[in-house]
Design a protein around this motif. Structure first.
Motif, PDB file in Angstrom:
ATOM      1  N   ASP A 175      50.909  40.403  27.026  1.00 37.65           N
ATOM      2  CA  ASP A 175      49.882  40.799  27.110  1.00 37.65           C
ATOM      3  C   ASP A 175      49.726  42.267  27.992  1.00 37.65           C
ATOM      4  N   GLY A 176      49.803  43.230  28.513  1.00 37.55           N
ATOM      5  CA  GLY A 176      49.356  43.521  30.019  1.00 37.55           C
ATOM      6  C   GLY A 176      48.609  43.593  30.562  1.00 37.55           C
ATOM      7  N   ASN A 177      47.325  43.298  30.131  1.00 37.50           N
ATOM      8  CA  ASN A 177      45.929  42.579  31.006  1.00 37.50           C
ATOM      9  C   ASN A 177      45.675  41.465  31.353  1.00 37.50           C
ATOM     10  N   VAL A 178      47.196  40.522  30.900  1.00 33.03           N
ATOM     11  CA  VAL A 178      46.887  39.066  31.012  1.00 33.03           C
ATOM     12  C   VAL A 178      46.187  38.687  31.983  1.00 33.03           C
ATOM     13  N   VAL A 179      47.414  39.327  32.971  1.00 34.32           N
ATOM     14  CA  VAL A 179      46.998  39.191  35.137  1.00 34.32           C
ATOM     15  C   VAL A 179      45.821  40.171  35.624  1.00 34.32           C
ATOM     16  N   ALA A 180      45.546  41.246  35.049  1.00 39.13           N
ATOM     17  CA  ALA A 180      44.230  41.758  35.228  1.00 39.13           C
ATOM     18  C   ALA A 180      42.911  41.675  34.857  1.00 39.13           C
ATOM     19  N   ASP A 181      43.340  40.688  33.578  1.00 38.34           N
ATOM     20  CA  ASP A 181      41.625  40.336  33.641  1.00 38.34           C
ATOM     21  C   ASP A 181      41.376  38.773  34.136  1.00 38.34           C
ATOM     22  N   ARG A 182      42.771  38.605  33.997  1.00 36.93           N
ATOM     23  CA  ARG A 182      41.890  36.975  35.103  1.00 36.93           C
ATOM     24  C   ARG A 182      41.482  37.898  36.665  1.00 36.93           C
ATOM     25  N   LEU A 183      42.067  38.702  37.207  1.00 33.51           N
ATOM     26  CA  LEU A 183      41.636  38.139  38.492  1.00 33.51           C
ATOM     27  C   LEU A 183      40.673  38.226  39.501  1.00 33.51           C
ATOM     28  N   GLY A 184      39.281  38.783  38.809  1.00 32.44           N
ATOM     29  CA  GLY A 184      38.138  39.382  39.338  1.00 32.44           C
ATOM     30  C   GLY A 184      37.908  38.005  40.041  1.00 32.44           C
ATOM     31  N   PRO A 185      37.487  36.857  39.502  1.00 32.54           N
ATOM     32  CA  PRO A 185      37.733  34.779  40.215  1.00 32.54           C
ATOM     33  C   PRO A 185      38.456  34.534  41.597  1.00 32.54           C
ATOM     34  N   SER A 186      39.540  35.419  41.349  1.00 29.22           N
ATOM     35  CA  SER A 186      40.547  34.851  42.308  1.00 29.22           C
ATOM     36  C   SER A 186      40.308  36.242  43.983  1.00 29.22           C
ATOM     37  N   LEU A 187      40.173  37.067  43.291  1.00 36.32           N
ATOM     38  CA  LEU A 187      39.481  38.476  44.339  1.00 36.32           C
ATOM     39  C   LEU A 187      38.538  37.787  44.873  1.00 36.32           C
ATOM     40  N   GLU A 188      37.113  37.491  43.847  1.00 36.26           N
ATOM     41  CA  GLU A 188      36.121  37.151  44.273  1.00 36.26           C
ATOM     42  C   GLU A 188      35.955  35.890  46.002  1.00 36.26           C
ATOM     43  N   ILE A 189      36.446  34.806  45.418  1.00 31.03           N
ATOM     44  CA  ILE A 189      37.235  33.570  45.843  1.00 31.03           C
ATOM     45  C   ILE A 189      37.683  34.460  47.697  1.00 31.03           C
ATOM     46  N   ALA A 190      38.726  34.909  47.212  1.00 29.72           N
ATOM     47  CA  ALA A 190      39.275  35.848  48.618  1.00 29.72           C
ATOM     48  C   ALA A 190      38.302  36.547  49.279  1.00 29.72           C
ATOM     49  N   ARG A 191      37.770  36.941  48.709  1.00 33.60           N
ATOM     50  CA  ARG A 191      36.562  37.681  49.946  1.00 33.60           C
ATOM     51  C   ARG A 191      35.739  36.860  49.936  1.00 33.60           C
ATOM     52  N   LEU A 192      35.207  35.592  49.727  1.00 31.44           N
ATOM     53  CA  LEU A 192      34.265  34.373  50.435  1.00 31.44           C
ATOM     54  C   LEU A 192      35.252  33.863  51.441  1.00 31.44           C
ATOM     55  N   ILE A 193      36.528  33.736  51.134  1.00 29.96           N
ATOM     56  CA  ILE A 193      37.770  32.678  52.292  1.00 29.96           C
ATOM     57  C   ILE A 193      37.394  33.916  53.572  1.00 29.96           C
ATOM     58  N   GLU A 194      38.264  35.504  53.213  1.00 28.54           N
ATOM     59  CA  GLU A 194      38.019  36.242  54.304  1.00 28.54           C
ATOM     60  C   GLU A 194      36.299  36.582  55.228  1.00 28.54           C
ATOM     61  N   ALA A 195      35.765  36.600  54.524  1.00 30.29           N
ATOM     62  CA  ALA A 195      34.484  36.356  55.000  1.00 30.29           C
ATOM     63  C   ALA A 195      34.312  36.127  55.607  1.00 30.29           C
ATOM     64  N   ALA A 196      34.607  34.273  55.240  1.00 30.51           N
ATOM     65  CA  ALA A 196      33.718  33.459  56.454  1.00 30.51           C
ATOM     66  C   ALA A 196      35.180  33.176  57.434  1.00 30.51           C
ATOM     67  N   THR A 197      36.349  33.562  57.559  1.00 35.11           N
ATOM     68  CA  THR A 197      37.165  33.446  58.818  1.00 35.11           C
ATOM     69  C   THR A 197      37.090  34.312  59.281  1.00 35.11           C
ATOM     70  N   THR A 198      35.913  35.387  59.352  1.00 36.20           N
ATOM     71  CA  THR A 198      35.682  36.205  59.961  1.00 36.20           C
ATOM     72  C   THR A 198      34.281  36.225  60.810  1.00 36.20           C
ATOM     73  N   LYS A 199      33.885  35.707  59.899  1.00 37.83           N
ATOM     74  CA  LYS A 199      32.437  34.947  60.435  1.00 37.83           C
ATOM     75  C   LYS A 199      33.047  33.840  62.236  1.00 37.83           C
ATOM     76  N   ALA A 200      33.896  32.949  61.047  1.00 39.25           N
ATOM     77  CA  ALA A 200      34.640  31.845  62.612  1.00 39.25           C
ATOM     78  C   ALA A 200      35.295  33.092  63.485  1.00 39.25           C
ATOM     79  N   LYS A 201      35.847  33.863  63.399  1.00 41.59           N
ATOM     80  CA  LYS A 201      36.626  34.645  64.618  1.00 41.59           C
ATOM     81  C   LYS A 201      35.468  35.135  65.301  1.00 41.59           C
ATOM     82  N   GLU A 202      34.367  35.675  65.029  1.00 42.98           N
ATOM     83  CA  GLU A 202      33.360  36.285  65.659  1.00 42.98           C
ATOM     84  C   GLU A 202      32.297  35.356  66.763  1.00 42.98           C
ATOM     85  N   ALA A 203      32.566  33.790  66.089  1.00 40.06           N
ATOM     86  CA  ALA A 203      31.664  32.896  66.158  1.00 40.06           C
ATOM     87  C   ALA A 203      31.922  32.241  68.078  1.00 40.06           C
TER      88      ALA A 203
END
Length: 179
Positions: A151-179
């Motif tokens: 199924d050519g979409n099997v990965v793309a269809d499931r990336l959303g939650p992982s990308l959201e977690i990655a964005r949250l980690i990146e935001a927390a890391t950025t805040k920690a560096k700024e503090a």
């Protein structure tokens, strides 16, 4: 080595199973039973090294992987996701099969306890390396909307939650560096 003669009774079904087993270098029922005993002993005693452990782990999943490859060939399809996962399973299992070194696992000496903690941390690092290599490989499958999977979409269809977690980690890391 001294040998002992044994006589066993098995069901007709088990005898047919043994007769049908294809074990390299074992043609008679006696040869096959000796091979089965050796295999059981090796499984109980554990792998000698990582290469041995990889071979054993791959043997465990080989039948399923072979059936998948046969079906892929028959239907002219291939899944990079299934292939990556099969490769990863063998190596991850091998890491666990060879841990800890036998002599360190049983020692209760205080110096040994510190060494065991170091070995646990090393196991964790090595498993993390394997796991994140798998994660990166799976994420690469999502670079395009269609990937080389059944199924050519099997990965793309499931990336959303992982990308959201990655964005949250990146935001927390950025805040920690700024503090």
């Amino acid at each position: 080595m001294k040998t002992v003669t044994m006589s066993v009774r098995v069901s007709a079904e088990d005898a047919a199973f043994i007769a049908g087993l294809d074990i390299p270098g074992a043609s008679t029922p006696s040869d096959k039973l000796r091979s089965i005993i050796i295999e059981a002993r090796e499984r109980r005693e554990g792998a000698q090294d990582f290469g041995d452990a990889v071979r054993r782990a791959e043997d465990l999943i080989q039948r399923g992987r072979s059936r998948v490859r046969d079906l892929e060939h028959r239907h002219r399809v291939h899944s990079e996701l299934v292939s990556l996962t099969g490769d990863w399973l063998g190596e991850a299992a091998a890491l666990l099969m060879t841990f800890p070194p036998e002599d360190h696992a049983r020692s209760a000496k205080p110096a040994a306890a510190q060494e065991q903690r170091k070995e646990l941390a090393e196991l964790e690092r090595r498993l993390a390396d394997k796991l994140f290599a798998l994660i990166e490989s799976v994420l690469r499958l999502g670079v395009t909307r269609q990937c080389r999977c059944y199924d050519g979409n099997v990965v793309a269809d499931r990336l959303g939650p992982s990308l959201e977690i990655a964005r949250l980690i990146e935001a927390a890391t950025t805040k920690a560096k700024e503090a």
